[in-house]
Design a protein around this motif. Structure first.
Motif, short mmCIF file in Angstrom:
data_model
loop_
_atom_site.label_atom_id
_atom_site.label_comp_id
_atom_site.label_asym_id
_atom_site.label_seq_id
_atom_site.Cartn_x
_atom_site.Cartn_y
_atom_site.Cartn_z
N ALA A 18 -5.09 4.21 -10.51
CA ALA A 18 -6.38 4.84 -10.26
C ALA A 18 -6.22 6.13 -9.46
N LEU A 19 -5.32 6.14 -8.48
CA LEU A 19 -5.10 7.35 -7.68
C LEU A 19 -4.49 8.47 -8.51
N ALA A 20 -3.66 8.09 -9.49
CA ALA A 20 -3.01 9.10 -10.33
C ALA A 20 -3.80 9.44 -11.57
N MET A 21 -5.00 8.90 -11.73
CA MET A 21 -5.79 9.10 -12.94
C MET A 21 -6.08 10.58 -13.24
N PRO A 22 -6.44 11.42 -12.26
CA PRO A 22 -6.69 12.84 -12.60
C PRO A 22 -5.48 13.52 -13.24
N PHE A 23 -4.29 13.19 -12.79
CA PHE A 23 -3.08 13.79 -13.35
C PHE A 23 -2.83 13.28 -14.76
N VAL A 24 -3.11 12.01 -15.00
CA VAL A 24 -2.93 11.45 -16.34
C VAL A 24 -3.92 12.07 -17.32
N ILE A 25 -5.16 12.25 -16.89
CA ILE A 25 -6.17 12.87 -17.76
C ILE A 25 -5.79 14.31 -18.06
N ALA A 26 -5.34 15.04 -17.04
CA ALA A 26 -4.91 16.43 -17.25
C ALA A 26 -3.73 16.49 -18.22
N SER A 27 -2.80 15.56 -18.11
CA SER A 27 -1.66 15.53 -19.02
C SER A 27 -2.10 15.22 -20.45
N LEU A 28 -3.07 14.30 -20.59
CA LEU A 28 -3.58 13.98 -21.93
C LEU A 28 -4.25 15.19 -22.56
N ILE A 29 -5.09 15.89 -21.82
CA ILE A 29 -5.75 17.09 -22.34
C ILE A 29 -4.72 18.16 -22.69
N PHE A 33 0.83 -1.20 0.00
CA PHE A 33 0.00 0.00 0.00
C PHE A 33 0.87 1.26 0.00
N VAL A 34 2.00 1.22 0.70
CA VAL A 34 2.92 2.36 0.67
C VAL A 34 3.54 2.48 -0.72
N LEU A 35 3.90 1.37 -1.31
CA LEU A 35 4.44 1.40 -2.67
C LEU A 35 3.41 1.91 -3.67
N ALA A 36 2.13 1.64 -3.42
CA ALA A 36 1.08 2.16 -4.30
C ALA A 36 1.04 3.68 -4.26
N LEU A 37 1.18 4.26 -3.07
CA LEU A 37 1.23 5.72 -2.97
C LEU A 37 2.45 6.28 -3.67
N GLN A 38 3.60 5.65 -3.48
CA GLN A 38 4.81 6.12 -4.14
C GLN A 38 4.69 6.02 -5.65
N VAL A 41 -9.36 7.37 -0.09
CA VAL A 41 -9.50 6.09 -0.78
C VAL A 41 -8.40 5.13 -0.36
N TRP A 42 -7.19 5.63 -0.23
CA TRP A 42 -6.06 4.78 0.14
C TRP A 42 -6.21 4.22 1.56
N SER A 43 -6.58 5.05 2.51
CA SER A 43 -6.73 4.60 3.90
C SER A 43 -7.87 3.59 4.03
N ASP A 44 -8.96 3.81 3.30
CA ASP A 44 -10.07 2.84 3.33
C ASP A 44 -9.61 1.48 2.80
#
Length: 257
Positions: free
Chosen positions: A186-197, A94-99, A240-243
């Motif tokens: 999934a956590l980084a999806m907003p940044f990926v979408i912003a980069s695509l736009i 889970f820590v590696l997922a955040l990183q 989302v991560w803590s849940d």
């Protein structure tokens, strides 16, 4: 000089053996725990944390009985250490997922080179910020209590001295790694979408006005967008991560049966 009655010596030996058997699993898991098992924490502190968790968990676990012979003892040490490492790795993912989410977000928004060596692991500033904030949030939400409950519950899933089956363990490990990378993306999806736009808009502008240096215009825009998304999206990301982290502690075998 204090002399113990002879009838208490066998009970004392069984109690010490039981504490040692619990300590094997607890210490292996503590070395990989989020917040408590970070590389920046001294080894003596980790040892103290492992002893504290052992004193909490041992009374709630069925006694291990008398110490076995040499070969059963060696098997017990290997099995309990293996179970502790496996459970600790499940939480460490889970820590590696955040990183990983921070690295994806930083790469997508061209912020991957800022403060890249601030943490023990070479992660970008976004990954370092998300990891530090996630660990702080987990501790504030009672991570130590959840870990004690998780350790007690682990003896129901994996009884003392009973090694998990290799096929089941490998399948569980693959699923946890897959889940970790899926959560990171999934956590980084907003940044990926912003980069695509941003890149699509930059391509359209460059096609319409070839003489315009779009990189000089777009670089401040994507930097601002990345920082704004980090400011606005971090609470939701950490929620989302803590849940997901605490749901794993409740049922670490979810989706494997």
């Amino acid at each position: 000089m204090i002399v113990l009655p002879p009838e208490l010596l066998p009970q004392l030996g069984e109690g010490l053996w039981h504490m040692f058997a619990v300590f094997l699993r607890v210490s292996a898991m503590v070395s990989l725990l989020p917040a408590f098992g970070e590389r920046s924490i001294p080894t003596r502190v980790k040892l103290g944390i492992a002893v504290a968790f052992t004193l909490i968990v041992a009374p709630a676990v069925q006694a291990a009985g008398t110490a076995p012979d040499l070969f059963p003892l060696a098997r017990m040490i290997v099995v309990e250490t293996l179970i502790g490492v496996v459970l600790g790795l499940g939480l460490r993912l889970f820590v590696l997922a955040l990183q990983t989410a921070g690295s994806i977000a930083a790469q997508a928004t061209s912020l991957s080179q800022i403060l890249g060596g601030a943490a023990a692991d070479p992660v970008p500033a976004m990954g370092y910020l998300l990891t530090l904030a996630g660990l702080a949030l987990a501790v504030l939400l009672g991570l130590h209590i959840r870990v004690a409950q998780f350790l007690i519950y682990s003896y129901t899933l994996f009884p003392m001295g009973l090694a998990p089956m290799a096929p089941d363990l490998s399948q569980w490990g693959v699923q946890q790694i897959t889940r970790s990378f899926g959560m990171a993306f999934a956590l980084a999806m907003p940044f990926v979408i912003a980069s695509l736009i941003y890149n699509l808009a930059l391509g359209v502008i460059n096609r319409a006005m070839p003489q315009l240096m779009v990189a000089f215009v777009g670089a401040p825009a994507i930097t601002f967008a990345g920082l704004f998304l980090l400011f606005a999206g971090t609470p939701l990301i950490l929620s989302v991560w803590s849940d997901a982290l605490f749901a794993f502690m409740v049922n670490p075998l979810e989706g494997t049966r």
